[in-house]
Design an enzyme around this catalytic site. Sequence first.
Site, PDB file in Angstrom:
ATOM      1  N   ARG A 120       0.843  -1.195   0.000  1.00  0.00           N
ATOM      2  CA  ARG A 120       0.000   0.000   0.000  1.00  0.00           C
ATOM      3  C   ARG A 120       0.880   1.247   0.000  1.00  0.00           C
ATOM      4  NH1 ARG A 120       1.758   1.797   3.983  1.00  0.00           N
ATOM      5  NH2 ARG A 120       0.581   3.704   3.693  1.00  0.00           N
ATOM      6  N   GLY A 121       0.207   2.414  -0.122  1.00  0.00           N
ATOM      7  CA  GLY A 121       0.956   3.660  -0.261  1.00  0.00           C
ATOM      8  C   GLY A 121       1.145   3.892  -1.758  1.00  0.00           C
ATOM      9  N   ALA A 122       0.849   5.121  -2.182  1.00  0.00           N
ATOM     10  CA  ALA A 122       0.760   5.379  -3.624  1.00  0.00           C
ATOM     11  C   ALA A 122       2.001   4.922  -4.418  1.00  0.00           C
ATOM     12  CB  ALA A 122       0.449   6.852  -3.849  1.00  0.00           C
ATOM     13  N   ARG A 125      -7.621  -0.466  -6.978  1.00  0.00           N
ATOM     14  CA  ARG A 125      -7.904   0.689  -6.113  1.00  0.00           C
ATOM     15  C   ARG A 125      -8.008   1.935  -6.992  1.00  0.00           C
ATOM     16  NH1 ARG A 125      -4.468   1.347  -0.746  1.00  0.00           N
ATOM     17  NH2 ARG A 125      -6.401   2.346  -0.065  1.00  0.00           N
ATOM     18  N   ASP A 181      -2.056  10.818  -2.368  1.00  0.00           N
ATOM     19  CA  ASP A 181      -2.389   9.746  -3.319  1.00  0.00           C
ATOM     20  C   ASP A 181      -2.696  10.276  -4.704  1.00  0.00           C
ATOM     21  OD1 ASP A 181      -3.033   8.623  -0.500  1.00  0.00           O
ATOM     22  OD2 ASP A 181      -2.788   6.899  -1.845  1.00  0.00           O
ATOM     23  N   LYS A 211      -4.863  10.050   2.824  1.00  0.00           N
ATOM     24  CA  LYS A 211      -5.605   9.211   3.773  1.00  0.00           C
ATOM     25  C   LYS A 211      -6.680  10.002   4.518  1.00  0.00           C
ATOM     26  CE  LYS A 211      -5.423   5.753   4.205  1.00  0.00           C
ATOM     27  NZ  LYS A 211      -6.390   4.917   3.474  1.00  0.00           N
TER      28      LYS A 211
END
Length: 366
Positions: free
Chosen positions: A55-57, A98, A257, A268
């Site tokens: 996860r995390g852009a 996503r 993001d 977030k």
Amino acid sequence: MNVEQFFDQVLTVRLTPDRRALDIIDQTLLPGTIRRINLETKEEIWEAIKKLRVRGAPAIGVSAAYGMAVLSSRIEAADFESFYAEFTALKDYLASSRPTAVNLFWALNRMDACAKKAGQEGRSLDEIRELLYREADAIQAEDVQISRNIGEIGFGLLKKLKKDGEPVGILTHCNAGTLATAKYGTATAPMYIALEHGWAGTDMHVYCDETRPLLQGARLTSFELNSAGITTTVQCDNMASLLMKSGKIDIIFVGCDRVAANGDAANKIGTSGVAILAKHYGIPFYVCAPSSTIDRATPTGDQIPIEMRDPDEVTQMWYKERMAPQGIDVFNPAFDVTDHSLITGMITEKGLCTDPYDKDFDRYGI
Ligand code: MRU
């Protein structure tokens, strides 16, 4: 363990030695269990992104790029046309994992451009497969350098805040750290660079918002920074206001993001609240933004798609017993958009951008 060894241990994504699978650290198990898992199939890669194992852009972008290289190596096709048809189907499938982090689409498009160019040049399918591996390697290597540049600029801001006998107070939200990128993180990069420049872990005090509902701040950011020897405190999201009022926070760094052309920044859920508080208390609020996260095709934050997630993440996931009534309606957006007017500056790898953002994005060729 020194910081470099820690970076190695938690490297978000790499290829297995035979290059047939992705090898990721499963972030859903952190901090209690450090376990690496292999992702071989398109379904496994999709699920790992969807479920936030990775996860995390920027890390999502790197994973999608390696995912396309691995999956392309198994496409059986007689010619480029049929190879490319399957390539496109795989790309569309991973793109559906996503919706908000633009790095996913950016990386997939970059892999697509690589395949198309090689096809137009009349390369063999084996050559194309090899080029795709190299493109994914390049995306990962560039991400390391991008984080370093962001870190250097952020460190410049920290230096100005250095005081004698008292740590610089930094607040961050979610995890925009090494676990969200290829190495230094974005919002955490200034802190890691500070350590390289001889700061002691006690020269800064990082306050990590817990970050409900998936607790990336408590589980991931505090784990990272604490492992690096940086003084770290975790607070619930609703405690940030009191912290700011008490004068403990000198500066705020967050990740993002997707940044719209006008500088509105999706990050977030909860980030925009932090920015509103920061404005109230006069605390500088910086968004750390690799240029791959800046999406000039999206005019304002209103057009950024916001991912809605499973209600159980709020009501059940972290509790021994369900903590809200069965069947209750739950609002669970994964991201919110911080209005550009609340952002003191946006730290990109090319330079510090301020309002009007489109002018600075032009200036830096973003
Ligand atoms: O849902 P997540 O954990 O993928 O959300 C991550 C964030 O919001 C990060 O702040 C953002 O991706 C920047 S990571 C450098």
